[in-house]
Design a protein around this motif. Sequence first.
Motif, PDB file in Angstrom:
ATOM      1  N   ALA A  37       0.840  -1.205   0.000  1.00 35.20           N
ATOM      2  CA  ALA A  37       0.000   0.000   0.000  1.00 35.20           C
ATOM      3  C   ALA A  37       0.875   1.255   0.000  1.00 35.20           C
ATOM      4  O   ALA A  37       0.586   2.237  -0.717  1.00 35.20           O
ATOM      5  N   ALA A  38       1.954   1.210   0.773  1.00 36.91           N
ATOM      6  CA  ALA A  38       2.858   2.364   0.832  1.00 36.91           C
ATOM      7  C   ALA A  38       3.512   2.610  -0.521  1.00 36.91           C
ATOM      8  O   ALA A  38       3.648   3.755  -0.968  1.00 36.91           O
ATOM      9  N   VAL A  39       3.893   1.524  -1.181  1.00 42.25           N
ATOM     10  CA  VAL A  39       4.513   1.654  -2.512  1.00 42.25           C
ATOM     11  C   VAL A  39       3.506   2.242  -3.500  1.00 42.25           C
ATOM     12  O   VAL A  39       3.848   3.117  -4.313  1.00 42.25           O
ATOM     13  N   LEU A  40       2.247   1.805  -3.414  1.00 41.41           N
ATOM     14  CA  LEU A  40       1.225   2.332  -4.327  1.00 41.41           C
ATOM     15  C   LEU A  40       1.118   3.845  -4.203  1.00 41.41           C
ATOM     16  O   LEU A  40       1.159   4.564  -5.205  1.00 41.41           O
ATOM     17  N   VAL A  41       0.957   4.350  -2.969  1.00 38.26           N
ATOM     18  CA  VAL A  41       0.703   5.796  -2.854  1.00 38.26           C
ATOM     19  C   VAL A  41       1.977   6.633  -2.999  1.00 38.26           C
ATOM     20  O   VAL A  41       1.903   7.760  -3.483  1.00 38.26           O
ATOM     21  N   SER A  42       3.113   6.102  -2.621  1.00 37.88           N
ATOM     22  CA  SER A  42       4.330   6.926  -2.662  1.00 37.88           C
ATOM     23  C   SER A  42       5.092   6.737  -3.977  1.00 37.88           C
ATOM     24  O   SER A  42       5.132   7.635  -4.819  1.00 37.88           O
ATOM     25  N   ASN A  43       5.646   5.550  -4.164  1.00 40.48           N
ATOM     26  CA  ASN A  43       6.517   5.334  -5.335  1.00 40.48           C
ATOM     27  C   ASN A  43       5.737   5.436  -6.640  1.00 40.48           C
ATOM     28  O   ASN A  43       6.230   5.968  -7.649  1.00 40.48           O
ATOM     29  N   TYR A  44       4.514   4.902  -6.655  1.00 42.92           N
ATOM     30  CA  TYR A  44       3.781   4.891  -7.920  1.00 42.92           C
ATOM     31  C   TYR A  44       3.223   6.270  -8.265  1.00 42.92           C
ATOM     32  O   TYR A  44       2.914   6.536  -9.431  1.00 42.92           O
ATOM     33  N   THR A  45       3.115   7.151  -7.281  1.00 38.37           N
ATOM     34  CA  THR A  45       2.784   8.544  -7.615  1.00 38.37           C
ATOM     35  C   THR A  45       3.935   9.161  -8.401  1.00 38.37           C
ATOM     36  O   THR A  45       3.716   9.936  -9.337  1.00 38.37           O
ATOM     37  N   VAL A  46       5.154   8.788  -8.020  1.00 38.67           N
ATOM     38  CA  VAL A  46       6.324   9.258  -8.776  1.00 38.67           C
ATOM     39  C   VAL A  46       6.261   8.713 -10.206  1.00 38.67           C
ATOM     40  O   VAL A  46       6.510   9.424 -11.186  1.00 38.67           O
ATOM     41  N   ALA A  47       5.897   7.419 -10.323  1.00 44.54           N
ATOM     42  CA  ALA A  47       5.787   6.825 -11.663  1.00 44.54           C
ATOM     43  C   ALA A  47       4.693   7.516 -12.477  1.00 44.54           C
ATOM     44  O   ALA A  47       4.850   7.731 -13.689  1.00 44.54           O
ATOM     45  N   LEU A  48       3.588   7.887 -11.815  1.00 47.70           N
ATOM     46  CA  LEU A  48       2.515   8.593 -12.525  1.00 47.70           C
ATOM     47  C   LEU A  48       3.016   9.938 -13.039  1.00 47.70           C
ATOM     48  O   LEU A  48       2.711  10.331 -14.176  1.00 47.70           O
ATOM     49  N   MET A  49       3.799  10.637 -12.216  1.00 48.28           N
ATOM     50  CA  MET A  49       4.362  11.914 -12.675  1.00 48.28           C
ATOM     51  C   MET A  49       5.274  11.669 -13.870  1.00 48.28           C
ATOM     52  O   MET A  49       5.280  12.450 -14.826  1.00 48.28           O
ATOM     53  N   GLY A  50       6.041  10.585 -13.840  1.00 46.97           N
ATOM     54  CA  GLY A  50       6.914  10.250 -14.969  1.00 46.97           C
ATOM     55  C   GLY A  50       6.106  10.008 -16.243  1.00 46.97           C
ATOM     56  O   GLY A  50       6.475  10.479 -17.329  1.00 46.97           O
ATOM     57  N   MET A  51       4.984   9.303 -16.115  1.00 44.64           N
ATOM     58  CA  MET A  51       4.138   9.033 -17.298  1.00 44.64           C
ATOM     59  C   MET A  51       3.532  10.331 -17.831  1.00 44.64           C
ATOM     60  O   MET A  51       3.473  10.553 -19.046  1.00 44.64           O
ATOM     61  N   ALA A  52       3.095  11.184 -16.910  1.00 43.58           N
ATOM     62  CA  ALA A  52       2.512  12.470 -17.341  1.00 43.58           C
ATOM     63  C   ALA A  52       3.571  13.311 -18.049  1.00 43.58           C
ATOM     64  O   ALA A  52       3.294  13.953 -19.086  1.00 43.58           O
ATOM     65  N   ASN A  53       4.798  13.295 -17.517  1.00 46.77           N
ATOM     66  CA  ASN A  53       5.889  14.033 -18.172  1.00 46.77           C
ATOM     67  C   ASN A  53       6.116  13.515 -19.591  1.00 46.77           C
ATOM     68  O   ASN A  53       6.358  14.291 -20.522  1.00 46.77           O
ATOM     69  N   ASP A  54       6.053  12.191 -19.750  1.00 48.59           N
ATOM     70  CA  ASP A  54       6.250  11.609 -21.085  1.00 48.59           C
ATOM     71  C   ASP A  54       5.206  12.147 -22.065  1.00 48.59           C
ATOM     72  O   ASP A  54       5.522  12.443 -23.226  1.00 48.59           O
ATOM     73  N   LEU A  55       3.957  12.281 -21.595  1.00 46.99           N
ATOM     74  CA  LEU A  55       2.903  12.789 -22.486  1.00 46.99           C
ATOM     75  C   LEU A  55       3.156  14.254 -22.854  1.00 46.99           C
ATOM     76  O   LEU A  55       2.965  14.656 -23.995  1.00 46.99           O
ATOM     77  N   TRP A  56       3.594  15.047 -21.878  1.00 43.28           N
ATOM     78  CA  TRP A  56       3.861  16.468 -22.173  1.00 43.28           C
ATOM     79  C   TRP A  56       5.029  16.606 -23.156  1.00 43.28           C
ATOM     80  O   TRP A  56       5.063  17.523 -23.969  1.00 43.28           O
ATOM     81  N   GLN A  57       5.965  15.649 -23.087  1.00 43.02           N
ATOM     82  CA  GLN A  57       7.087  15.719 -24.036  1.00 43.02           C
ATOM     83  C   GLN A  57       6.608  15.512 -25.466  1.00 43.02           C
ATOM     84  O   GLN A  57       7.196  16.035 -26.408  1.00 43.02           O
ATOM     85  N   VAL A  58       5.499  14.746 -25.646  1.00 41.10           N
ATOM     86  CA  VAL A  58       4.962  14.524 -26.996  1.00 41.10           C
ATOM     87  C   VAL A  58       4.588  15.864 -27.629  1.00 41.10           C
ATOM     88  O   VAL A  58       4.776  16.074 -28.822  1.00 41.10           O
ATOM     89  N   PHE A  59       4.080  16.810 -26.781  1.00 44.25           N
ATOM     90  CA  PHE A  59       3.786  18.128 -27.366  1.00 44.25           C
ATOM     91  C   PHE A  59       4.843  19.175 -27.007  1.00 44.25           C
ATOM     92  O   PHE A  59       4.596  20.378 -26.992  1.00 44.25           O
ATOM     93  N   GLY A  60       6.057  18.683 -26.731  1.00 50.03           N
ATOM     94  CA  GLY A  60       7.222  19.558 -26.745  1.00 50.03           C
ATOM     95  C   GLY A  60       7.561  20.277 -25.465  1.00 50.03           C
ATOM     96  O   GLY A  60       8.314  21.261 -25.488  1.00 50.03           O
ATOM     97  N   VAL A  61       7.042  19.827 -24.322  1.00 50.10           N
ATOM     98  CA  VAL A  61       7.385  20.484 -23.051  1.00 50.10           C
ATOM     99  C   VAL A  61       8.365  19.590 -22.289  1.00 50.10           C
ATOM    100  O   VAL A  61       8.170  18.378 -22.207  1.00 50.10           O
ATOM    101  N   SER A  62       9.397  20.225 -21.726  1.00 49.13           N
ATOM    102  CA  SER A  62      10.436  19.430 -21.045  1.00 49.13           C
ATOM    103  C   SER A  62       9.864  18.796 -19.773  1.00 49.13           C
ATOM    104  O   SER A  62       8.932  19.334 -19.163  1.00 49.13           O
ATOM    105  N   PRO A  63      10.475  17.662 -19.329  1.00 51.95           N
ATOM    106  CA  PRO A  63      10.009  17.028 -18.077  1.00 51.95           C
ATOM    107  C   PRO A  63      10.085  17.973 -16.880  1.00 51.95           C
ATOM    108  O   PRO A  63       9.220  17.944 -16.009  1.00 51.95           O
ATOM    109  N   GLU A  64      11.133  18.829 -16.857  1.00 43.38           N
ATOM    110  CA  GLU A  64      11.269  19.746 -15.707  1.00 43.38           C
ATOM    111  C   GLU A  64      10.063  20.689 -15.659  1.00 43.38           C
ATOM    112  O   GLU A  64       9.457  20.919 -14.612  1.00 43.38           O
ATOM    113  N   GLU A  65       9.710  21.223 -16.844  1.00 43.50           N
ATOM    114  CA  GLU A  65       8.609  22.189 -16.852  1.00 43.50           C
ATOM    115  C   GLU A  65       7.265  21.496 -16.601  1.00 43.50           C
ATOM    116  O   GLU A  65       6.405  22.026 -15.897  1.00 43.50           O
TER     117      GLU A  65
END
Length: 285
Positions: free
Chosen positions: A170-198
């Motif tokens: 449960a701890a991994v789901l809410v903590s680590n996988y939230t990080v993974a979700l942010m990583g996936m969202a960053n990947d989508l923003w990169q498709v339309f040209g925005v850097s992961p940092e931004e």
Amino acid sequence: MNVGFVGAGTVGTALALTLSSRGYRVVAVSSRTPASAELLASQVPGCRALPTAQAVAQATDLVFITTPDAAIGEVASQINWRQGQMAVHCSGADSLDILDPARSQGALPGAFHPLQSFASPAQAVENLPGSYFALEGEEPLLGTLKEMAVALGGRQVILHPGDKVLYHAAAVLVSNYTVALMGMANDLWQVFGVSPEESTRALLPLLQGTLNNIAKLGLPCCLTGPIARGDTGTIHKHLLALVSAAPVLVPAYRELGLRTIPVALAKGKIDQERANTMQALLQGY
Ligand SMILES: NC(=O)c1ccc[n+]([C@@H]2O[C@H](COP(=O)([O-])OP(=O)(O)OC[C@H]3O[C@@H](n4cnc5c(N)ncnc54)[C@H](OP(=O)(O)O)[C@@H]3O)[C@@H](O)[C@H]2O)c1
């Protein structure tokens, strides 16, 4: 009661510093690398860096083994424990059985897991107060660990044999996988040209707002978005776009969507028929 640490890393240093600042006598530390132990000892008044785990055990009544999980059993078996001495680890996934080498010599095994993500000792010291601690052990050690959790400004959940792995998943789901979700969202923003940092900067207020909603409203009222509204058309558009631009993300989107439907139903803004339609749509991808 004299307290010692074997393993002068992030958690060991943070616990030693905060327990000492709350009046506990943290008197000894050892670590694989002497310099790590010396660094910890230099920050805690009255604490000495000692060469071995055995030396720490001889100088203390309660020994925290704050090594990586894989080394806890090995450290426990290197020590000649005294009858009634307390041996405590901080692992989130392991239960008390890894301390069997201590128990078999008459020591009391315990677990004291701070339910918090610690990236550095300084950040850990900041985040510890208010955290939950998962405790395992028998009296009188359990009472000592409860007092420590309270002294650190935390709360506690008592776990029983067999609970630990699900607790940690449960701890991994809410903590680590939230990080993974942010990583996936960053990947989508990169498709339309925005850097992961931004994109991280842009999405963080949304994530923080969601956390605030969870804290203030709780589940299921905090849920917003197309599944909460029963907006099948939008979900379909998402799926089509993901299949075309980022097909690797479709399984995660689908599974999380399916897990979101019961929350939406519980919130009461959609009926069972709309839930079934969304379920069929997601299962089709
Ligand atoms: N980080 C977190 O977010 C977190 C949260 C909750 C619980 N925990 C738990 O806390 C425990 C420690 O994790 P951590 O993040 O603090 O790990 P860490 O930062 O890697 O620190 C572990 C320390 O133990 C030392 N060490 C390694 N093997 C050893 C051995 N055989 N004998 C003595 N010392 C040894 C390390 O090496 P050196 O001496 O070479 O420096 C290091 O100082 C783990 O059980 C972990 O599951 C971690």
